[in-house]
Design a protein around this motif. Structure first.
Motif, PDB file in Angstrom:
ATOM      1  N   MET A 120       0.968  -1.202   0.065  1.00  0.00           N
ATOM      2  CA  MET A 120      -0.082  -0.042  -0.018  1.00  0.00           C
ATOM      3  C   MET A 120       0.864   1.200   0.145  1.00  0.00           C
ATOM      4  N   MET A 121       2.017   1.297   0.718  1.00  0.00           N
ATOM      5  CA  MET A 121       2.691   2.460   0.846  1.00  0.00           C
ATOM      6  C   MET A 121       3.326   2.645  -0.625  1.00  0.00           C
ATOM      7  N   LEU A 122       3.957   1.822  -1.190  1.00  0.00           N
ATOM      8  CA  LEU A 122       4.549   2.002  -2.659  1.00  0.00           C
ATOM      9  C   LEU A 122       3.354   2.386  -3.472  1.00  0.00           C
ATOM     10  N   PHE A 123       2.218   1.612  -3.389  1.00  0.00           N
ATOM     11  CA  PHE A 123       1.121   2.139  -4.327  1.00  0.00           C
ATOM     12  C   PHE A 123       0.718   3.610  -4.045  1.00  0.00           C
ATOM     13  N   GLY A 148       4.782  10.581   5.362  1.00  0.00           N
ATOM     14  CA  GLY A 148       4.468   9.435   6.222  1.00  0.00           C
ATOM     15  C   GLY A 148       4.555   8.176   5.465  1.00  0.00           C
ATOM     16  N   ALA A 149       4.514   8.150   4.192  1.00  0.00           N
ATOM     17  CA  ALA A 149       4.744   6.996   3.221  1.00  0.00           C
ATOM     18  C   ALA A 149       6.328   6.311   3.614  1.00  0.00           C
ATOM     19  N   PHE A 150       7.104   7.250   3.481  1.00  0.00           N
ATOM     20  CA  PHE A 150       8.571   6.837   3.790  1.00  0.00           C
ATOM     21  C   PHE A 150       8.863   6.607   5.057  1.00  0.00           C
ATOM     22  N   LEU A 151       8.116   7.063   6.108  1.00  0.00           N
ATOM     23  CA  LEU A 151       8.223   6.786   7.474  1.00  0.00           C
ATOM     24  C   LEU A 151       7.901   5.292   7.660  1.00  0.00           C
ATOM     25  N   ILE A 152       6.757   5.004   7.190  1.00  0.00           N
ATOM     26  CA  ILE A 152       6.270   3.510   7.399  1.00  0.00           C
ATOM     27  C   ILE A 152       7.225   2.546   6.760  1.00  0.00           C
ATOM     28  N   LEU A 153       7.425   2.911   5.409  1.00  0.00           N
ATOM     29  CA  LEU A 153       8.301   1.707   4.753  1.00  0.00           C
ATOM     30  C   LEU A 153       9.826   1.688   5.110  1.00  0.00           C
TER      31      LEU A 153
END
Length: 302
Positions: free
Chosen positions: A103-106, A139-144
């Protein structure tokens, strides 16, 4: 009073995004019943096409509809192709990949959405929109982040390609705003079925018979949850700036992260929840900016 007059498109898009964020549950369930992700996509979108086709035919026969011009044709073909790639890629990423990672990459799509909105629809790059994009991507990069050292897996590539394709399809959907929604949806669904069949014939899935229960579950998924998510999403993105749509759709990510954690798909730490909060802030920030306006459409020439 129409639906759009009673409910703001932003809220409709957030509802559709919530459904998208929960689709992984049904996808993994259907796969566990005995069907590959490519054939699952074909069955689900074929079922959708059967539901939408009568409405598309009625719209096609409507004498008040603007005829499809020579300039519309290539854009409609590109819309169909992008939609097919997004549909197959998303299912494969959700079935084979970790839900949160995929989902993060999406959801690098906020950046794609702003880019496509600027190029095709001439949308302004306001400071607020740029801040929302930065917040979403942070937020995306923090999660991934903790997983970057693993490198890209096949499911990662599926998610990246699907997100890029979906952002392009959403922009083209609005660029062709003079064409009825039902016709565009029917074209998108039919293309996904055809591309899915081609991919299925070339994949390791080919030759493996799915179970009847899995086919039934896939068809039910296509006719209910997936259809509702697509209708809500496309209705809203046609009426909102592409950059706003891209940000609001990140709610899908937050729902997917929360549901995956709650159902025990994976144990997530503070970085996930902090990243999810940044994404929600981005969605709310974008929702409070840029009033509704009519986007430019494809030129009308015979």
């Amino acid at each position: 009073m129409t639906l759009g007059e009673r409910v703001p498109p932003s809220l409709i898009l957030m509802a559709g995004s919530t459904l998208w964020g929960l689709t992984w549950i049904w996808l993994k369930h259907a796969h566990a019943l005995g069907i590959g992700p490519i054939l699952l996509t074909v069955v689900a979108f074929a079922t959708q096409w059967l539901v939408i086709a009568p409405f598309a035919w009625r719209a096609w026969k409507d004498p008040s509809r603007r005829p499809i011009s020579r300039l519309d044709g290539p854009w409609l073909a590109l819309l169909a192709f992008a939609s097919g790639v997004a549909g197959v890629g998303f299912t494969m990423a959700m079935v084979y990949g970790d839900v949160v990672r995929s989902m993060m990459l999406f959801f690098l799509i906020p950046a794609w959405g702003v880019l496509f909105g600027r190029v095709f629809l001439k949308e302004p790059l306001t400071p607020t929109r740029l801040l929302a994009v930065v917040s979403a991507l942070a937020g995306a990069f923090l999660i991934l982040g903790p997983d970057f050292g693993d490198g890209l897996r096949p499911a990662d590539l599926f998610a990246l390609i699907a997100g890029f394709s979906l952002a392009g399809a959403n922009t083209l959907f609005r660029f062709l705003a003079d064409q009825p929604i039902s016709i565009k949806l029917s074209l998108m669904q039919g293309s996904t079925v055809l591309l899915g069949l081609l991919a299925w014939g070339l994949s390791a899935e080919f030759g493996t018979m799915p179970t009847l229960e899995a086919v039934g579950s896939s068809a039910l998924y296509g006719a209910t949850m997936l259809l509702a998510a697509i209708l809500a999403t496309q209705y809203a993105v046609e009426r909102l700036p592409a950059s706003r749509s891209a940000i609001l759709m990140t709610l899908e990510l937050l729902v997917a992260v929360a549901s995956a954690t709650w159902l025990g798909d994976r144990i997530h730490g503070a970085n996930v929840w902090t990243g999810g909060t940044l994404i929600l802030i981005a969605a709310l920030l974008e929702a409070t900016t840029a009033r509704h306006h009519r986007p430019p459409v494809a030129p009308c020439k015979g």
